[in-house]
Motif scaffolding. Structure first.
Motif, PDB file in Angstrom:
ATOM      1  N   THR A 114       8.762  20.601 -44.002  1.00 46.98           N
ATOM      2  CA  THR A 114       7.723  19.669 -43.554  1.00 46.98           C
ATOM      3  C   THR A 114       8.416  18.545 -42.801  1.00 46.98           C
ATOM      4  N   LEU A 115       8.334  18.585 -41.485  1.00 45.62           N
ATOM      5  CA  LEU A 115       9.068  17.645 -40.648  1.00 45.62           C
ATOM      6  C   LEU A 115       8.298  16.337 -40.471  1.00 45.62           C
ATOM      7  N   GLU A 116       9.006  15.245 -40.581  1.00 49.18           N
ATOM      8  CA  GLU A 116       8.418  13.952 -40.241  1.00 49.18           C
ATOM      9  C   GLU A 116       8.452  13.717 -38.739  1.00 49.18           C
ATOM     10  N   VAL A 117       9.560  14.105 -38.111  1.00 48.84           N
ATOM     11  CA  VAL A 117       9.721  13.850 -36.680  1.00 48.84           C
ATOM     12  C   VAL A 117      10.417  15.017 -35.992  1.00 48.84           C
ATOM     13  N   ARG A 118       9.976  15.265 -34.784  1.00 48.28           N
ATOM     14  CA  ARG A 118      10.641  16.181 -33.861  1.00 48.28           C
ATOM     15  C   ARG A 118      10.929  15.341 -32.623  1.00 48.28           C
ATOM     16  N   HIS A 119      12.171  15.351 -32.158  1.00 49.52           N
ATOM     17  CA  HIS A 119      12.486  14.451 -31.039  1.00 49.52           C
ATOM     18  C   HIS A 119      13.471  15.074 -30.057  1.00 49.52           C
ATOM     19  N   LEU A 120      13.133  14.915 -28.789  1.00 49.18           N
ATOM     20  CA  LEU A 120      13.867  15.524 -27.689  1.00 49.18           C
ATOM     21  C   LEU A 120      14.047  14.567 -26.515  1.00 49.18           C
ATOM     22  N   ALA A 121      13.140  13.613 -26.353  1.00 49.27           N
ATOM     23  CA  ALA A 121      13.091  12.796 -25.137  1.00 49.27           C
ATOM     24  C   ALA A 121      14.028  11.595 -25.200  1.00 49.27           C
ATOM     25  N   ASN A 122      14.943  11.519 -24.247  1.00 46.64           N
ATOM     26  CA  ASN A 122      15.751  10.332 -24.042  1.00 46.64           C
ATOM     27  C   ASN A 122      15.007   9.388 -23.086  1.00 46.64           C
ATOM     28  N   SER A 123      15.705   8.412 -22.496  1.00 45.09           N
ATOM     29  CA  SER A 123      15.026   7.468 -21.604  1.00 45.09           C
ATOM     30  C   SER A 123      14.331   8.182 -20.449  1.00 45.09           C
ATOM     31  N   ALA A 124      15.067   9.065 -19.779  1.00 45.76           N
ATOM     32  CA  ALA A 124      14.501   9.715 -18.600  1.00 45.76           C
ATOM     33  C   ALA A 124      13.270  10.549 -18.959  1.00 45.76           C
ATOM     34  N   ALA A 125      13.362  11.319 -20.031  1.00 52.44           N
ATOM     35  CA  ALA A 125      12.223  12.147 -20.429  1.00 52.44           C
ATOM     36  C   ALA A 125      11.072  11.299 -20.948  1.00 52.44           C
ATOM     37  N   THR A 126      11.382  10.176 -21.585  1.00 52.57           N
ATOM     38  CA  THR A 126      10.318   9.277 -22.028  1.00 52.57           C
ATOM     39  C   THR A 126       9.492   8.810 -20.846  1.00 52.57           C
ATOM     40  N   LEU A 127      10.164   8.524 -19.729  1.00 52.14           N
ATOM     41  CA  LEU A 127       9.486   7.975 -18.560  1.00 52.14           C
ATOM     42  C   LEU A 127       8.867   9.033 -17.660  1.00 52.14           C
TER      43      LEU A 127
END
Length: 405
Positions: free
Chosen positions: A198-211
């Motif tokens: 049961t995952l709390e967070v999945r994360h892939l985006a750095n600054s560039a991907a965030t924007l």
């Protein structure tokens, strides 16, 4: 107390504003402010506090010591650390309630051993190498490590709280590897969740991907450079295009001003020769302070890194030295020793920027700000909501008197 003739003025109000802007770019995700490398050279603890004030709910630090320093400072938000070698103080991290990344089988063994020794349940994020070829589990390693992690979870030693990865070409949003890595990551998430985590967070985006890539925001975005107001995609748009404000202004005081004749060699190897009678100024900051030697100016037609003196722009003339560099102020200059020299700042009023220094040195703005040396005092402004206009003069005056903020 001694006074250093240069300073990096850091606007904490800009940090807070940048976090809010990034949250607006990723409204479905939490924001992890990446504060590794001493807050990208801006100062770990002041930046972390400002980022949390701006709405960041996570802090990210590559090294264990940075994560422990955040906790020692009293910051209570979630903290993730991820770049470890054998011998990492895992027990201290668990005692401090720091989330830890597992990027190799040995790391899982270390986490489990620390959890058993401390009696604390570790919070683990599995790092998957989706194509960067750097730190992380290869996809074919993931099933075995996941199985071992879930067995440790069943005994209460750990909890698999996250899965994450990092892009190779996020600053080129249309690059084919971006889509491919996103697909590999989605497969990894399905595998982990399908196995019962049961995952709390999945994360892939750095600054560039965030924007630039909302499709990979998931539950958490991890901006680093953009927190400090610099654009990770300068070819697509500068900071202003994304609602960001550069937080650091690097400045120094002229040490020497003198008139020289035309044809006078300047600095080591006389890479620069004055084209006419002119005024030279010595800026007492050099590559020991982080000024890139690659931004030296060789000829009048090939100026070095840009600076601003007395409201006008000029550039490095000749070789950047360990503790100083020279600028050609022009034949009509009336500048004096002690006058302010701005190497880079917000650029909003036509001044030079870290991105321009990056171009002059053949590097990236990340390196320009993170390489500013430890002997350059950091002066913090914008600690109040009133902003830097209210407190910059006082903070710089305090540093000038020998008490750097």
């Amino acid at each position: 107390m001694s006074r250093y003739p240069a300073r990096a003025v850091v606007d904490l109000g800009a940090i807070r504003s940048n976090v809010r802007a990034l949250a607006a770019h990723a409204p479905t995700a939490q924001v992890m402010a990446v504060v590794k490398a001493d807050g990208y050279g801006h100062g770990l603890l002041p930046v972390a506090r400002a980022a949390v004030d701006g709405g960041a709910t996570w802090l990210g630090a590559a090294q264990a010591d940075e994560a422990l320093a955040l906790r020692a400072d009293g910051l209570t938000c979630r903290v993730l650390t991820w770049l470890h070698a054998p011998g990492v103080p895992m027990e201290a991290l668990l005692h401090a309630d720091v989330d830890v990344a597992v990027a190799a089988p040995w790391a899982l063994d270390a986490v489990v051993a620390a959890a058993r020794a401390t009696g604390r349940t570790a919070r683990v994020h599995l790092k998957v190498d989706t194509g960067l070829g750097r730190n992380g589990l290869m996809p074919d390693q993931l099933p075995a490590v996941l199985d071992a992690a879930l067995r440790a979870q069943a005994e209460g030693a750990l909890q698999v709280t996250g899965v994450w990865s990092h892009f190779a070409f996020a600053d080129e949003p249309e690059h084919p590897t971006v889509r491919r890595q996103a697909e590999v990551f989605a497969d990894a998430v399905r595998l982990v969740e399908g196995a019962g985590a049961t995952l709390e967070v999945r994360h892939l985006a750095n600054s560039a991907a965030t924007l630039t890539n909302p499709s990979v925001h998931y539950d958490l975005v991890r901006p680093g450079l953009a927190i400090y107001g610099l654009s990770p995609v300068p070819q697509l748009g500068g900071p202003g295009a994304y609602g960001l404000t550069p937080a650091m202004t690097l400045e120094a005081d002229l040490a020497t001003v003198k008139r020289v004749p035309g044809g006078h060699g300047v600095s080591y190897a006389h890479a620069y020769t004055t084209p006419t009678d002119t005024v030279l100024g010595v800026v007492p900051i050099g590559y020991a302070d982080g000024v890139p030697r690659h931004a030296s100016g060789s000829l009048p037609q090939r100026p070095g890194g840009p600076v601003r003196v007395g409201g006008r722009r000029t550039a490095v003339a000749g070789r950047v030295c360990m503790d100083q560099f020279v600028v050609d102020l022009g034949p009509d200059a009336r500048d004096a020793a002690g006058d302010r020299v701005e190497l880079f700042g917000t650029g909003a009023d036509g001044g030079p920027t870290a991105e321009e220094w990056a171009q002059a040195a053949g590097t990236i703005s990340y390196e320009i700000v993170t390489r500013v040396g430890a002997r350059v005092p950091r002066v913090y402004v914008g600690e109040r909501d009133g902003g830097p206009a209210d407190d910059r003069a006082g903070a710089v005056a305090a540093q000038s008197a020998g008490g750097a903020a």
